[in-house]
Design an enzyme around this catalytic site. Structure first.
Site, short mmCIF file in Angstrom:
data_model
loop_
_atom_site.label_atom_id
_atom_site.label_comp_id
_atom_site.label_asym_id
_atom_site.label_seq_id
_atom_site.Cartn_x
_atom_site.Cartn_y
_atom_site.Cartn_z
CD GLU A 188 8.29 -1.61 -3.63
OE1 GLU A 188 7.65 -0.90 -2.82
OE2 GLU A 188 8.54 -2.80 -3.44
CG ASP A 189 6.95 1.57 0.16
OD1 ASP A 189 7.70 0.73 -0.38
OD2 ASP A 189 6.26 1.30 1.15
NE ARG A 206 0.06 1.76 5.04
CZ ARG A 206 1.04 0.94 4.64
NH1 ARG A 206 2.01 1.40 3.89
NH2 ARG A 206 1.04 -0.32 5.00
CG ASP A 262 15.39 -1.73 4.19
OD1 ASP A 262 16.38 -1.01 4.37
OD2 ASP A 262 14.91 -2.43 5.11
CG PHE A 298 11.55 2.21 10.38
CD1 PHE A 298 11.69 1.02 9.68
CD2 PHE A 298 10.27 2.71 10.61
CE1 PHE A 298 10.58 0.34 9.22
CE2 PHE A 298 9.16 2.03 10.14
CZ PHE A 298 9.31 0.84 9.45
CB VAL A 299 11.70 7.13 6.81
CG1 VAL A 299 13.05 7.79 7.10
CG2 VAL A 299 11.84 6.16 5.65
CE LYS A 343 15.29 2.39 5.20
NZ LYS A 343 15.03 1.81 6.54
CE LYS A 359 -2.07 -2.31 3.52
NZ LYS A 359 -2.81 -2.55 4.75
N GLY A 360 2.15 1.08 0.29
CA GLY A 360 3.03 2.21 0.52
C GLY A 360 3.19 3.18 -0.64
CG ASP A 373 3.47 0.57 7.20
OD1 ASP A 373 4.30 0.38 6.29
OD2 ASP A 373 3.07 -0.33 7.95
P1 IMP Z 1 13.09 -4.82 1.40
O1 IMP Z 1 12.49 -6.11 0.88
O2 IMP Z 1 14.01 -5.07 2.56
O3 IMP Z 1 13.71 -3.97 0.35
O4 IMP Z 1 11.94 -4.04 2.11
C1 IMP Z 1 10.91 -3.46 1.49
C2 IMP Z 1 9.77 -3.20 2.44
O5 IMP Z 1 10.16 -3.07 3.82
C3 IMP Z 1 9.14 -1.88 2.08
O6 IMP Z 1 8.20 -2.04 1.05
C4 IMP Z 1 8.56 -1.44 3.40
O7 IMP Z 1 7.28 -2.00 3.57
C5 IMP Z 1 9.49 -2.00 4.45
N1 IMP Z 1 10.45 -0.97 4.93
C6 IMP Z 1 11.79 -1.03 4.85
N2 IMP Z 1 12.36 0.07 5.39
C7 IMP Z 1 11.34 0.85 5.81
C8 IMP Z 1 11.29 2.16 6.44
O8 IMP Z 1 12.29 2.82 6.74
N3 IMP Z 1 10.06 2.62 6.72
C9 IMP Z 1 8.91 1.94 6.40
N4 IMP Z 1 8.92 0.74 5.81
C10 IMP Z 1 10.13 0.19 5.52
MG MG Z 2 5.85 -1.75 1.70
#
Ligand code: IMP
Ligand code: MG
Length: 198
Positions: free
Chosen positions: A110-111, A177, A114, A164-165, A142, A55-56, A171
């Protein structure tokens, strides 16, 4: 019971609504320019298909599409990651796309990227469906946390540290959000949640 305002739970604002709006305008112009000048590969010349990851990505996608001066369609996909599962980054499709992406030009929105695991898995799913092209646009990158290398063509903001943002779609436990800026939560909010989950 009195309800606290959301903003009281924020430690500091990292990116203001004005900074977000300005960056989104520039990204929109870049995307329009690229797809006018060779990024579009669809042999049938169909419009760009923008895919928002729920949803981000909702607030970002809503603003971004209005900054892209091109014919486009948009669709959504919802995935959930198995954080405690055996293979990291494995995702389950909660809501799939409405239509085929075969031979289409797809722009994933994408939001945040990470570790890169979620996006890596989404890209595998997409590539198996033989689109004409796939690009990725993320609001936040990030890179310090990256575990899997993933191609990201358009980045709104790079966050150089491991914070963490929340806000503008991002969220913490489904909240924050709807903040109009991107910020960092107060430490005690995480601590309270940790105590509550014990
Ligand atoms: P990844 O698979 O580790 O790249 O993570 C992606 C998902 O982790 C994102 O779509 C977010 O839902 C969540 N996420 C990672 N870092 C943050 C943050 O700083 N704030 C909020 N959600 C995060
Ligand atoms: Mg997400």
């Amino acid at each position: 019971m009195a309800v606290k305002g959301l903003k009281e739970e924020i430690e500091r604002v990292l990116i203001t609504p004005e900074e977000i709006a300005a960056r989104v305008r520039v990204l929109g112009q870049e995307i329009a320019r690229d797809y006018r000048n060779g990024a579009a590969k669809d042999p049938y010349g169909r419009p760009l298909l923008v895919v928002g990851i729920l949803k981000g990505a909702i607030p970002f996608l809503a603003d971004l599409i209005r900054a892209v001066d091109l014919p486009l369609e948009y669709d959504f996909m919802s995935v959930s990651s198995y954080r405690n599962g055996t293979s990291p980054g494995e995702v389950r499709i909660i809501k799939d796309l409405d239509r085929s992406i075969s031979q289409r030009d797809v722009l994933i929105v994408e939001d945040i990227v990470d570790t890169g695991n979620t996006l890596d898995h989404i890209l595998r799913l997409f590539r198996a469906r033989a689109p004409a092209s796939v690009r990725v646009c993320t609001l936040i990158d990030k890179p310090v946390r990256r575990e899997v290398e993933v191609p990201v063509h358009y980045v709104g903001f790079t966050i150089p540290e491991n914070v963490f943002v929340v806000g503008y779609g991002l969220d913490y436990a489904e909240l924050y959000r709807n903040l109009p800026f991107i910020g960092v939560l107060k430490r005690e909010i995480y601590e309270e949640a940790r105590v509550a989950n014990r």
